[in-house]
Write a protein that holds these residues in place. Structure first.
Motif, short mmCIF file in Angstrom:
data_model
loop_
_atom_site.label_atom_id
_atom_site.label_comp_id
_atom_site.label_asym_id
_atom_site.label_seq_id
_atom_site.Cartn_x
_atom_site.Cartn_y
_atom_site.Cartn_z
N ILE A 219 -6.45 -8.80 11.34
CA ILE A 219 -6.65 -7.25 10.85
C ILE A 219 -5.99 -7.61 9.45
O ILE A 219 -4.86 -7.86 9.07
CB ILE A 219 -5.83 -6.19 11.53
CG1 ILE A 219 -6.43 -6.50 13.10
CG2 ILE A 219 -5.82 -5.03 11.13
CD1 ILE A 219 -6.01 -5.25 14.21
N VAL A 220 -6.57 -6.49 8.55
CA VAL A 220 -6.01 -6.53 7.04
C VAL A 220 -6.34 -5.23 6.59
O VAL A 220 -7.52 -4.87 6.82
CB VAL A 220 -6.49 -7.59 6.13
CG1 VAL A 220 -8.16 -7.67 5.91
CG2 VAL A 220 -6.13 -7.46 4.71
N LEU A 221 -5.55 -4.26 6.13
CA LEU A 221 -5.63 -2.94 5.99
C LEU A 221 -5.34 -2.61 4.51
O LEU A 221 -4.03 -2.53 4.27
CB LEU A 221 -4.93 -2.18 6.83
CG LEU A 221 -5.25 -2.26 8.39
CD1 LEU A 221 -4.33 -1.73 9.46
CD2 LEU A 221 -6.61 -1.90 8.53
N VAL A 223 -4.08 -0.56 1.35
CA VAL A 223 -3.61 0.97 1.34
C VAL A 223 -3.95 1.54 0.47
O VAL A 223 -3.93 1.03 -0.98
CB VAL A 223 -1.92 0.92 1.44
CG1 VAL A 223 -1.57 2.43 1.40
CG2 VAL A 223 -1.60 0.15 2.89
N ASP A 224 -4.34 2.80 0.53
CA ASP A 224 -5.02 3.64 -0.66
C ASP A 224 -4.15 5.04 -1.28
O ASP A 224 -4.84 5.61 -1.78
CB ASP A 224 -6.50 4.06 -0.14
CG ASP A 224 -7.53 3.06 0.10
OD1 ASP A 224 -7.46 2.24 -0.38
OD2 ASP A 224 -8.12 3.29 1.01
N GLY A 231 -0.85 -3.22 0.98
CA GLY A 231 -1.86 -3.45 1.97
C GLY A 231 -0.87 -3.98 3.21
O GLY A 231 0.35 -4.12 3.15
N GLY A 233 -1.23 -6.66 6.83
CA GLY A 233 -1.94 -7.63 7.55
C GLY A 233 -1.15 -7.83 8.76
O GLY A 233 -0.04 -7.79 8.84
N LEU A 272 -10.89 -2.81 15.01
CA LEU A 272 -10.86 -1.51 14.27
C LEU A 272 -12.52 -1.18 14.56
O LEU A 272 -13.45 -2.19 14.28
CB LEU A 272 -10.83 -1.59 12.68
CG LEU A 272 -9.33 -1.93 12.49
CD1 LEU A 272 -9.28 -2.27 11.05
CD2 LEU A 272 -8.38 -1.05 12.99
#
Length: 273
Positions: A219-221, A223-224, A231, A233, A272
């Protein structure tokens, strides 16, 4: 309790520990949350059930292969007190194409108190199915059990989704399967300036995909928001192993990223969607 009235209809009742509007919503738009998955005439395995919430809509079963079975027509839709739909299923448990040979299912919701609702289901005009209709009557007399619906309607909901019942036994079983992972919080440094860092960020993303392919970074996310967190991970590795991986990241080596590591636990197979 289920009773038969004048031999051509079946009635069953339930008391639901939920407000009337919630009970109505769970029965209709939430039908897939409580309906017995074994009670379908769709040939393919079931993917979802859809209740179209308007007169003229359908109750639709959709298979995992994309096939559809529209087995009911919405005849009345009066939230939160009444709904009625046709039973377009013949004595061979196939779709009935002649509306004149379809029976009807009416559900009436009556508020007993602000958090308690009486639900009465009447499956009527069963004689419309023609010769041998008594077999259909007997089948639905035992099939219309509102126990699962009442239990589901009594559960809380979030954003329109009914939360399932999780027993202590289920919790213990799932917790026993938890595994150790490492969470990496990636942060930008003052050296992170666009567009000068774009090529490095691209290679950082490529490496994340490589780590995903070999099962190290499931899982890698990114960030916005406007914080310094770039991010998050989740690594299928120990903190020491993850530190070795992160120290070789193109962005970390270039000094545009730094990171924090945290040992965490999670459940294999979490995804996800």
């Amino acid at each position: 309790m289920t009773t038969q009235t004048e031999k051509t209809e079946v009635t069953t009742d339930a008391v639901v520990e939920a407000p009337v509007a919630h009970a109505f919503d769970v029965f209709t738009t939430g039908i897939g949350s409580w309906w017995d998955t074994n009670h379908h005439i769709l040939e393919a395995p079931l993917a979802e059930m859809v209740f179209e919430p308007y007169v003229g809509g359908n109750v639709v079963d959709r298979g995992v292969d994309g096939s559809e079975c529209r087995w009911a027509r919405v005849l009345a839709y009066e939230p939160p007190t009444r709904v009625c739909f046709s039973w377009d299923i013949n004595l061979q448990w196939q779709l009935e194409t002649d509306p004149a040979r379809a029976s009807e299912v009416e559900i009436v919701f009556t508020e007993l108190s602000p958090g308690r609702t009486h639900v009465r289901l009447t499956h009527r005009h069963l004689d419309r199915h023609g010769e041998g209709w008594q077999a259909m009557r007997d089948a639905v007399a035992s099939g219309w059990d509102l126990t699962a619906f009442a239990a589901t309607a009594g559960l809380p909901s979030v954003l329109g989704r009914v939360l399932p019942l999780i027993t202590d036994e289920v919790m213990r079983s799932r917790l026993s399967g938890a595994r150790s992972y490492t969470a990496a919080i990636l942060r930008v440094t003052p050296a992170y300036t666009r567009p000068a860092v774009d090529a490095t960020v691209w290679e950082h993303g490529r490496r994340n995909m490589q780590l995903l392919e070999v099962g190290l970074l499931p899982i890698v996310l990114p960030v916005d928001d406007d914080t310094d967190i770039a991010g998050i991970g989740i690594f299928a590795a120990t903190p020491d192993e993850t530190r070795t991986i992160m120290d070789d990241d193109p962005g970390v080596r270039a000094g545009i990223f730094t990171y924090d590591l945290h040992p965490v636990r999670g459940f294999p197979g979490s995804v996800l969607s």
